[in-house]
Design an enzyme around this catalytic site. Structure first.
Site, PDB file in Angstrom:
ATOM      1  N   GLU A  77       0.833  -1.205   0.000  1.00 44.17           N
ATOM      2  CA  GLU A  77       0.000   0.000   0.000  1.00 44.17           C
ATOM      3  C   GLU A  77       0.872   1.262   0.000  1.00 44.17           C
ATOM      4  O   GLU A  77       0.530   2.254  -0.652  1.00 44.17           O
ATOM      5  CB  GLU A  77      -0.946  -0.020   1.196  1.00 44.17           C
ATOM      6  CG  GLU A  77      -1.986  -1.137   1.100  1.00 44.17           C
ATOM      7  CD  GLU A  77      -3.144  -0.965   2.053  1.00 44.17           C
ATOM      8  OE1 GLU A  77      -4.310  -1.031   1.604  1.00 44.17           O
ATOM      9  OE2 GLU A  77      -2.884  -0.757   3.251  1.00 44.17           O
ATOM     10  N   ASP A 106      -3.403  -6.718  18.839  1.00 36.12           N
ATOM     11  CA  ASP A 106      -2.069  -7.125  18.414  1.00 36.12           C
ATOM     12  C   ASP A 106      -1.288  -7.884  19.478  1.00 36.12           C
ATOM     13  O   ASP A 106      -0.237  -8.440  19.176  1.00 36.12           O
ATOM     14  CB  ASP A 106      -1.267  -5.890  17.989  1.00 36.12           C
ATOM     15  CG  ASP A 106      -1.879  -5.204  16.791  1.00 36.12           C
ATOM     16  OD1 ASP A 106      -1.772  -5.742  15.689  1.00 36.12           O
ATOM     17  OD2 ASP A 106      -2.472  -4.127  16.966  1.00 36.12           O
TER      18      ASP A 106
END
Length: 401
Positions: A167, A297
């Site tokens: 990206e 996470d």
């Protein structure tokens, strides 16, 4: 009798979603959320800030703007340790904060894999500060070519070819022609190299879809080196191994996006972890500590179909926030908790502003339609962790830019 206290650590996707859902429930509890910044940022858009295609304030909003302050207290502080046996959290400025229930959603840091020189000579993309630093460095280096005439000013190396890397490459390849016109450097001499240790690019997509995305970046001038592990980062130099030989690429901009790991606070607090992630129980609690939930996470949840932990994505973090709010409510009411279940709705990557690719509910999308899907996902996230006002102010409605 004092109210039971629920403390949430972290205002990322998982932590803030937990708060948003928990404050809706009719519970006589004290809720405290702790975060080192007074803002939430959309970490899935950090690559845009780093590339300079979006300003930082576009992907941020104040935590206190989206919580119910009559039910939730916000504490701006940095977590230094979780004292799980004492049921307290040590904060950098505030000191120790006690809890009855704890939700740990501390987020990620860059993973160096022990490779020498990474911290000293490369630029990670893990938060607003690092993304802005990367943008400033790239802009300054490219602008400096007009005086320096140093070809290394026009050399950019992206270490890693994961989601963020692809990206980011999509954004900078779109932006460089505009910068070349602005700062008068030869865009045809810009050299962008992406180095990846794994033998395959974009394994999360079908071979056909992955090839589509990589071909677009190649046409924009990106060179990919696949199956070439990085051995060292030196000053303005990346050392990698290719066919058994050590080789070097000179570049004045080195971006490090090889991977992330959970917050180091997890290991420093004595949890049984691997790369900052704890394998949690089915209801997202920590083994032996039913009052501690671990999500986002810093947790690992096993995917029974693949036999491996689910990837730590924003999508799963949001679902975990929902699940923890529900299980906390059940626990407080002395009812049995429910196991966490997850089914991915798909994955979409952007390759610049108006090109995207991915899989949405079993169907592959690409090109302009892919970019619309990506922006729709961003908008959905803003609504889930923010509110309608957040969406109107920060949403992605630039479908034709």
């Amino acid at each position: 009798m004092s109210k039971q206290r629920v403390v949430i650590l972290g205002a990322g996707y998982a932590g803030l979603k937990t708060v948003k859902e928990l404050q809706k429930k009719d519970l006589d509890i004290e809720i405290i959320i702790v975060n080192k910044n007074d803002y939430h940022y959309e970490s899935t858009q950090l690559h845009e800030v780093a590339a300079g295609t979006e300003p930082a304030d576009k992907i941020c909003f104040n935590v206190e703007d989206v919580i119910n302050k009559s039910k939730v207290k916000f504490v701006k502080d940095t977590v230094t340790k979780i004292n799980k046996d004492e049921r307290t959290v040590s904060l950098e400025r505030t000191g120790d904060l006690s809890y009855d229930y704890l939700v740990v959603a501390l987020g990620f840091v860059s993973e160096t894999f022990g490779i020498p020189g990474v911290d000293e000579f490369s630029l990670p993309l893990v938060d607003i500060k690092t993304a802005e630093l990367a943008r400033k460095h790239l802009d300054t280096t490219l602008a400096g070519y007009q005086k320096s005439k140093d070809p290394q000013d026009l050399s950019i190396v992206v270490c890693g070819a994961g989601f963020t890397s692809i990206e980011y490459l999509g954004e900078i390849t779109n932006r460089i022609p505009k910068l070349a016109a602005k700062w008068n450097f030869p865009k045809e001499q810009v050299k962008i190299t992406c180095i990846e240790a794994m033998p395959k690019l974009l394994p999360m997509f079908s071979e056909k879809l992955g090839t589509y995305g990589i071909d677009i970046l190649k046409k924009r001038g990106v060179t990919f080196k696949v199956g070439t592990p990085i051995k060292e980062i030196k000053d303005k130099t990346v050392v990698y191994e290719e066919n058994g030989d050590l080789k070097e690429i000179k570049a004045n901009t080195i971006i490090w996006t090889t991977g992330v790991k959970g917050s180091p606070v997890i290991g420093e607090s004595g949890f049984d972890e691997r790369r900052g992630r704890v394998m949690v129980e089915p209801d997202l609690t920590v083994a032996g500590y039913p009052e501690i939930f671990m999500i986002g996470d810093v947790c690992a949840v096993m995917d029974k179909d693949s036999g491996r932990p689910y990837p730590t994505t924003a999508q799963i973090a949001l679902k975990q926030g929902d699940a923890v709010a529900e299980n906390l409510s059940l626990t407080i009411k002395n009812q049995a908790t429910k196991p966490f279940t997850f089914k991915s709705a798909g994955t979409v990557a952007s390759i610049g502003n108006n090109v995207g690719m991915g899989n949405v509910k079993g169907k592959e999308v690409r090109g302009y339609i892919g970019s619309i899907m990506k922006k729709s996902i961003i908008n959905k996230s803003l609504l889930e962790v923010g509110n309608a006002s957040t969406l109107l102010k920060k949403g992605r409605f630039d479908y034709y830019r």
